[in-house]
Design an enzyme around this catalytic site. Structure first.
Site, PDB file in Angstrom:
ATOM      1  N   GLY A 261       0.837  -1.201   0.000  1.00 48.00           N
ATOM      2  CA  GLY A 261       0.000   0.000   0.000  1.00 48.00           C
ATOM      3  C   GLY A 261       0.864   1.241   0.000  1.00 48.00           C
ATOM      4  O   GLY A 261       1.900   1.301   0.667  1.00 48.00           O
TER       5      GLY A 261
ATOM      6  N   GLY B 160      -0.569   4.548   0.261  1.00 48.03           N
ATOM      7  CA  GLY B 160      -1.296   5.729   0.711  1.00 48.03           C
ATOM      8  C   GLY B 160      -0.434   6.476   1.719  1.00 48.03           C
ATOM      9  O   GLY B 160       0.772   6.233   1.822  1.00 48.03           O
ATOM     10  N   LEU B 161      -1.047   7.343   2.486  1.00 45.25           N
ATOM     11  CA  LEU B 161      -0.256   8.129   3.437  1.00 45.25           C
ATOM     12  C   LEU B 161       0.552   7.232   4.356  1.00 45.25           C
ATOM     13  O   LEU B 161       1.739   7.453   4.582  1.00 45.25           O
ATOM     14  CB  LEU B 161      -1.180   9.028   4.260  1.00 45.25           C
ATOM     15  CG  LEU B 161      -1.772  10.216   3.503  1.00 45.25           C
ATOM     16  CD1 LEU B 161      -2.669  11.020   4.418  1.00 45.25           C
ATOM     17  CD2 LEU B 161      -0.671  11.082   2.925  1.00 45.25           C
TER      18      LEU B 161
ATOM     19  N   GLY C 234       1.468   4.069   3.998  1.00 48.52           N
ATOM     20  CA  GLY C 234       2.426   3.193   3.344  1.00 48.52           C
ATOM     21  C   GLY C 234       3.576   3.954   2.711  1.00 48.52           C
ATOM     22  O   GLY C 234       4.747   3.603   2.900  1.00 48.52           O
TER      23      GLY C 234
ATOM     24  N   HIS D 285     -20.923   9.124   6.516  1.00 42.15           N
ATOM     25  CA  HIS D 285     -20.807  10.565   6.348  1.00 42.15           C
ATOM     26  C   HIS D 285     -22.133  11.113   5.849  1.00 42.15           C
ATOM     27  O   HIS D 285     -22.687  10.608   4.889  1.00 42.15           O
ATOM     28  CB  HIS D 285     -19.691  10.840   5.342  1.00 42.15           C
ATOM     29  CG  HIS D 285     -19.151  12.215   5.443  1.00 42.15           C
ATOM     30  ND1 HIS D 285     -19.859  13.303   5.011  1.00 42.15           N
ATOM     31  CD2 HIS D 285     -17.981  12.684   5.921  1.00 42.15           C
ATOM     32  CE1 HIS D 285     -19.133  14.389   5.232  1.00 42.15           C
ATOM     33  NE2 HIS D 285     -17.996  14.040   5.781  1.00 42.15           N
TER      34      HIS D 285
ATOM     35  N   SER E 202     -17.900  18.276   1.335  1.00 39.63           N
ATOM     36  CA  SER E 202     -17.401  18.672   2.648  1.00 39.63           C
ATOM     37  C   SER E 202     -18.547  18.958   3.605  1.00 39.63           C
ATOM     38  O   SER E 202     -19.563  19.545   3.252  1.00 39.63           O
ATOM     39  CB  SER E 202     -16.532  19.914   2.515  1.00 39.63           C
ATOM     40  OG  SER E 202     -16.286  20.431   3.794  1.00 39.63           O
TER      41      SER E 202
ATOM     42  N   ARG F  24     -21.743  13.732  12.895  1.00 43.66           N
ATOM     43  CA  ARG F  24     -21.994  12.979  11.671  1.00 43.66           C
ATOM     44  C   ARG F  24     -23.002  11.846  11.842  1.00 43.66           C
ATOM     45  O   ARG F  24     -23.908  11.681  11.025  1.00 43.66           O
ATOM     46  CB  ARG F  24     -20.686  12.354  11.183  1.00 43.66           C
ATOM     47  CG  ARG F  24     -19.734  13.350  10.611  1.00 43.66           C
ATOM     48  CD  ARG F  24     -18.438  12.681  10.193  1.00 43.66           C
ATOM     49  NE  ARG F  24     -17.543  13.690   9.620  1.00 43.66           N
ATOM     50  CZ  ARG F  24     -16.341  13.434   9.156  1.00 43.66           C
ATOM     51  NH1 ARG F  24     -15.857  12.212   9.209  1.00 43.66           N
ATOM     52  NH2 ARG F  24     -15.603  14.391   8.639  1.00 43.66           N
TER      53      ARG F  24
ATOM     54  N   HIS G 210     -17.939   5.900   4.704  1.00 45.97           N
ATOM     55  CA  HIS G 210     -16.847   6.803   4.409  1.00 45.97           C
ATOM     56  C   HIS G 210     -15.516   6.291   4.951  1.00 45.97           C
ATOM     57  O   HIS G 210     -14.477   6.435   4.327  1.00 45.97           O
ATOM     58  CB  HIS G 210     -17.211   8.144   5.049  1.00 45.97           C
ATOM     59  CG  HIS G 210     -16.152   9.168   4.958  1.00 45.97           C
ATOM     60  ND1 HIS G 210     -15.602   9.521   3.750  1.00 45.97           N
ATOM     61  CD2 HIS G 210     -15.545   9.920   5.890  1.00 45.97           C
ATOM     62  CE1 HIS G 210     -14.694  10.456   3.969  1.00 45.97           C
ATOM     63  NE2 HIS G 210     -14.622  10.705   5.250  1.00 45.97           N
TER      64      HIS G 210
ATOM     65  N   GLU H  55      -5.403   3.343   8.133  1.00 43.28           N
ATOM     66  CA  GLU H  55      -6.795   2.908   8.290  1.00 43.28           C
ATOM     67  C   GLU H  55      -6.894   1.388   8.435  1.00 43.28           C
ATOM     68  O   GLU H  55      -7.865   0.874   8.989  1.00 43.28           O
ATOM     69  CB  GLU H  55      -7.634   3.381   7.092  1.00 43.28           C
ATOM     70  CG  GLU H  55      -9.146   3.212   7.305  1.00 43.28           C
ATOM     71  CD  GLU H  55      -9.992   3.694   6.113  1.00 43.28           C
ATOM     72  OE1 GLU H  55      -9.449   4.369   5.228  1.00 43.28           O
ATOM     73  OE2 GLU H  55     -11.198   3.384   6.104  1.00 43.28           O
TER      74      GLU H  55
END
Lengths: 646, 249, 216
Positions: free
Chosen positions: A49, A51-52, A54, A275, A293, A339, A410, A434
């Protein structure tokens, strides 16, 4: 209920130090073994992964001198779904001098997680948050700035301090590009070997340690074995079990699930965040949902017609026939309730038959009053890009017609169980971002996902993984190692099975049906009857899948249907566990609402005496009872309180 | 509405490829272009025909994975990503030609899927600021004028989709390269490597067999993120400055 | 990359030359004497520091080198562009590109051919549709008489091609040399258009005036 699972021994996080909370991270860094820089190049790490969590880990471990091999299923590491995060990233910088502190961010996060996260982990997250911003700025992330040249902050998600750093509505993109560039720099330096369009399909465990993965080259279909001294999964969340979610189309649980099947405990799978402000479904061809948003709720008013089946143009429905239900039910917070409350309220009015738009699954988010009050230019300045996005997708002009919104899945708070070192229950298998369960408890605060991904990848894992690697390098393995052979064979066999069924239903049709079951029974509101029904239906559908799925083509080519089939097969197994977890947790907390456990006002009701624990599940066999291990949660610093938004 | 698609089919890298015509019926104007392709693929699968391969992921216009040339225009008639293009931009009975990005630097992998790893290699050549984790000073140690930060941001919004290359008559990757050079070059943190960066990235760009830029501007016109054309001029300025200073290499 | 800068710089030299050339041409409206003495003085420019015709030869060498470099760079870039897209699109649609940018390459070839003809015609007088003359003014007037309308027509077409070439070329050269910024994009385009127009009209005036009898 015991027929659905077995209760096993409780577990504990052995790694978190004792003592004052603010000293624990320092203590752990001090007690963890170090690896001599000269030895690092002899040690290898696989990171799945990009993403942020990884990309940042791969870059940082590469910089430290380890041999890193990195994998992603996309054609470039830059496309991981962290890129889609809009809002911002929290950090306890207190640049606004508004009373923020590490302690306050910690407090807000524990409370926001509805007292189902670990204090030690959350405190560390808050501490590290400060360094993340420094790191990202140094990499050239173009955060929003004020005219004086300093960073701008905003308050996000109903928090009373301004601690959210942002880059317009594209914070995730900018942070990911920063991590991606750092990663590519290490690729150029030769410390990271990047494999794009590769999907991890099995974990290789040798002598009880995670030692490698089996991956499929998605272009050639080649089944490869890769070995290392440690394996890191940074493979994101499992929201796509619902088919429709704000996740990317390719997001999947396969890497985590394969590790789970090999012994890694899966914690709190039922915690999913929904969300409230997404663009509703427009037809059965819908493939994904788009988030807008939450800031829209600051000025927009949410309503539905008072009577069901009101087909009038919303502009022609007079005030007396409208129900501004959030303002009516929650006069103090109105449209700004959290939420989950906003989401559930929308579901309720739609269930009453008062929903609007195609299929009756939507509520109005009306800016008519805001335009009257602030003037159109002011609304345009504040929300212009969101309005444009809405118009592009729906073809309706939100300046004139009220927007329609509906909740969507979400984020998933649950994930593989990890200790304070981010190590799973399989030694040598680490899980970040995550994909792990650790920091958000039962509910995640806005702008905290990016914070956690980067905290894990840049600062936590690179400091804790040393402790494990210091005992390496471990015995050299190759593809003839029995465990590796067996894992690769299992992958081949599964692919062969999927290709040989040649049934008459497409993979997507199964995925859609599974998603509908999950949304109906394991979505915003869950109850015992529904969950039991869901488990039965998931099992039936899973059986049908393995009898009747239709996957064309071969393994040795780019075969997108085959990729999807493998992922959906794992979603079936996860879905069942989610329902079992949701069923066993007979309380409402954070993203998990059990209809049986609510206050007289319909608010979520926790049962701390019974459920203040992490539910960590052990896999036994497909369709067999999983084993529940409870990790008790203790709160020394934040007093457990029932929340109220009345 | 009913649509006729002419789609490029190519089994693999070495296959010659050809256009194949398909009919898609009952298309809703609210469908996205990719959802229309999903519908086609469901139909093809049930008819035992190989579904059309295309790249896509986030489907909200930010990951940059999707991208096909629709009726001769990269990402189609609206200035947006293919996933954000909706069928309401077409009319009943339209014949739509769908082709992959075409460039030597982006070889076709299958059907509409191309290999864009050349972009990653351009970034590897210098599209970063060397700031190893843990070395950063406080975020407020270096103020950045808002106008510079905004310009850096405008350039940094590039999603690396490759539409600029697909649209360029020369198949040049200059807008992509220039966007990164501008993003990092506008920030004080990016100054130490500025001279070397532009030269190294451009050398890699040329090595990847992209064409040269002749300032035609089709790239910026189709860019879904509106990367401004003047970033290319900024790149040229940096390059001349770099060559004049003799600091690169 | 050096190729593009070379194209921009040599293109710039050629534009400056065209402006000077155009100024020379417009002397025709001052009569035969002025025109002939202008061309005569060109040869005396720089004397006695330079030998007779020396300046002109320096000019010629500079121009020739510029043209060769310009054409060479263009050819290399064109070949590279061709290689960069081995498989063509089946459907092609221009989004915003101008006709000028579209015709740069073949337009450039046309202009080169025209330049050769033009030198053979009016400089060396090897080609002399209206008869050979010693006076440049007479060559000019003879060459564009109505009965040689095809010569005039070729001139007109070529000069228009030059105009298009300049329209994109000037803009492109400025961008390549780093002059473009978002706020300058319009002004630069306007400069390119105005310069291209002025030069085109300036060059058209002379032959047309002869053809239509305004200059005899």
């Amino acid at each position: 209920m015991t027929e659905l699972f077995i209760e096993g021994d409780p577990i504990r996080d052995e790694k978190a130090p004792e003592g004052p909370i603010e000293e624990r991270w320092d203590k752990r860094r001090f007690s963890a073994k170090l690896v001599n820089p000269a030895n690092r190049r002899k040690l290898s790490v696989i990171i799945v992964g990009t993403g942020l969590a990884g990309a940042s880990a791969a870059a940082t471990l590469g910089e430290a001198g380890y041999q890193v091999t990195s994998f992603c299923y996309q054609d470039s590491p830059r496309r991981a779904h962290s890129i889609a995060a809009q809002g911002g990233i929290n950090a306890a910088k207190n640049y606004r001098n508004d009373g923020d502190s590490i302690y306050r961010l910690f407090y807000d996060t524990v409370k926001g997680g509805d007292f189902r996260s670990r204090e030690s982990n959350v405190y560390r997250l808050s501490q590290v948050s400060v360094e993340i911003i420094d790191q990202c700025v140094a990499q050239g992330v173009p955060f929003a700035r004020e005219y004086g040249g300093l960073l701008d902050n905003r308050s996000f998600g109903g928090v009373q301090v301004s601690r959210t750093f942002y880059a317009r509505g594209q914070t995730g993109q900018q942070l990911l590009i920063g991590a991606y560039q750092a990663l590519e720099r290490q690729v150029a330096a030769g410390t990271v070997q990047m494999h794009t369009r590769h999907e991890m399909l099995e974990l290789i465990v040798v002598d009880g340690k995670a030692r490698g993965i089996v991956a499929r080259d998605m272009v050639t279909g080649e089944i490869q074995t890769h070995f290392a001294d440690a394996v890191v999964l940074a493979t994101g969340g499992y929201g796509n079990v619902f088919y429709l979610s704000t996740n990317a189309m390719g997001c999947n649980v396969t890497a985590s699930w394969r590790a789970h099947r090999k012994g890694a405990l899966f914690a709190n799978p039922c915690y999913t965040q929904i969300h409230p402000t997404c663009i509703p479904v427009s037809g059965d061809y819908q493939s994904k949902l788009t988030l807008m948003s939450e800031s829209l709720r600051n000025d927009g008013r949410i309503w539905v017609p008072k009577k069901g089946d009101d087909k009038r143009d919303p502009r022609e429905i007079p005030e007396e026939d409208r129900d501004y239900y959030l303002e009516r039910l929650y006069p103090a917070f109105g449209n700004l309730v959290p939420r989950d409350i906003a989401s559930r309220a929308a579901k309720n009015v739609c269930d009453e038959g008062r929903g609007v738009g195609p299929g009756g699954l939507g509520v109005y988010l009306d800016f008519a009053d805001a335009i009257k009050r602030m003037g159109r230019p002011a609304v345009e300045a504040k929300y212009g890009n969101l309005f444009d996005m809405y118009q592009r997708i729906t073809g309706e002009n939100p300046y004139e017609v009220p927007m329609r919104i509906y909740p969507a899945v979400h984020y998933t708070m649950g994930g593989l169980w990890v200790d304070y070192d981010l190590q799973s229950s399989i030694p040598g298998l680490f899980v970040t971002g995550e994909a792990n369960f650790s920091d958000h408890g039962a509910n995640r605060l806005g702008a905290s996902a990016l914070m956690q991904g980067l905290a894990d990848g840049y600062f936590v894992l690179p400091n804790t993984i040393n402790d494990y690697l210091a005992d390496g390098p471990f015995e050299k393995l190759d593809e003839d190692t029995p465990e590796a052979k067996e894992a690769a064979e299992a992958v081949r066999a599964r692919i062969d099975t999927l290709l040989s069924i040649k049934g008459d239903r497409t993979v997507d049709s199964f995925h859609k049906e599974l998603g509908q079951i999950m949304w109906d029974y394991c979505g915003m509101e869950r109850n015992e009857e529904g969950l039991r029904k869901a488990i039965d239906r998931i099992r039936e559908l899973r059986d049908e899948f393995w009898r009747n799925v239709k996957v064309l083509g071969e393994n040795d080519e780019l075969n997108q249907a085959l990729e999807k089939a493998g992922r959906v097969a794992d979603f079936f197994e996860l879905a069942e566990l989610m329902c079992i977890d949701a069923l066993h947790r007979r309380e409402s907390c954070g993203g998990h609402f059990r209809a049986e456990s609510q206050t007289e006002d319909g608010e979520a009701l926790r049962h701390d005496d019974e459920f203040a624990y992490v539910a960590a599940w052990e896999f036994t066999e497909t369709g067999e009872q999983p084993v529940l291990h409870k990790e008790p949660l203790e709160y020394e610093y934040v007093e457990m309180k029932q929340r109220s938004y009345k | 509405m009913n649509i006729t698609l002419r789609v490029w089919r190519q089994k693999g890298r070495d296959d010659k490829g050809r256009m194949v015509t398909y009919k898609v019926e009952d298309v809703s104007p609210d469908m996205s272009f990719l959802e229309m392709l999903d519908v086609l693929n469901e139909k093809l699968t049930l008819e035992d025909e190989d579904p059309v391969a295309f790249d896509h992921d986030c489907r909200e216009g930010i990951c940059g994975a999707c991208g096909v040339v629709i009726d001769g225009v990269a990402h189609g008639p609206e200035t947006t990503t293919t996933c954000q293009l909706h069928m309401r931009s077409f009319s009943d009975g339209d014949v739509i030609t769908v082709e992959p990005w075409r460039a030597k630097a982006f070889p076709v992998v299958k059907d509409l899927v191309v290999d864009r790893s050349a972009f990653d290699r351009i970034i590897q050549a210098g599209g970063y600021i060397s700031a190893p984790t843990g070395t950063a000073p406080d975020a407020h140690a270096m103020p950045v004028p808002k106008t510079d930060a905004d310009r850096a941001f405008d350039a940094a919004t590039c999603i690396g989709c490759g539409a600029c290359v697909a649209a360029c008559p020369n198949a040049s990757g200059m807008l992509f390269t220039a966007a990164k050079v501008t993003h990092l070059g506008m920030l004080p943190q990016g100054q130490p490597e500025r001279e070397a960066r532009v030269v190294n990235m451009l050398n890699q760009h040329d090595e990847e067999d992209f064409g040269g830029c002749t300032n035609i501007g089709e790239c910026a016109a189709v860019c879904p993120k509106g990367i401004p054309l003047d970033t290319i001029s900024q790149l040229n300025r940096d390059l001349l400055g770099s060559l004049a200073s003799g600091k690169a290499e | 990359m050096a190729l593009k800068s070379a194209m921009a710089v040599t293109g710039g030299i050629l534009v400056l030359f065209l402006i000077a050339h155009m100024y020379g041409n417009l002397n025709v409206f001052a009569g035969q004497e002025a025109f002939d003495s202008y061309s005569h003085h060109l040869r005396e420019l720089g004397e006695p520091m330079l030998p007779h015709g020396g300046f002109l030869w320096i000019m010629r060498v500079v121009l020739l080198v510029s043209i060769i470099v310009h054409a060479y760079a263009a050819a290399v870039l064109a070949i590279r562009a061709n290689r960069a897209r081995p498989v063509r699109y089946q459907a092609r649609k221009r989004v915003q590109r101008s006709y000028a940018s579209y015709t740069m390459r073949w337009g450039g070839v046309l202009i080169a051919l025209f330049a050769i003809f033009h030198i053979l015609h009016l400089t060396t007088n090897h080609i002399h549709p209206g008869g050979a003359f010693d006076s440049p003014y007479e060559r000019l007037v003879a060459g564009f008489q109505p009965e040689f309308f095809y010569v005039t027509l070729f001139y007109i077409l070529s000069v228009i091609a030059v105009g298009f070439h300049l329209r994109h070329g000037i803009w492109s050269a400025l961008t390549t040399l780093g002059a473009n910024k978002a706020s300058r994009e319009r002004p630069l385009n306007i400069i390119a258009t105005v310069l291209a127009l002025v030069i085109t009209i300036g060059f058209l005036l002379t032959p047309l005036s002869v053809t239509f009898g305004l200059v005899e």
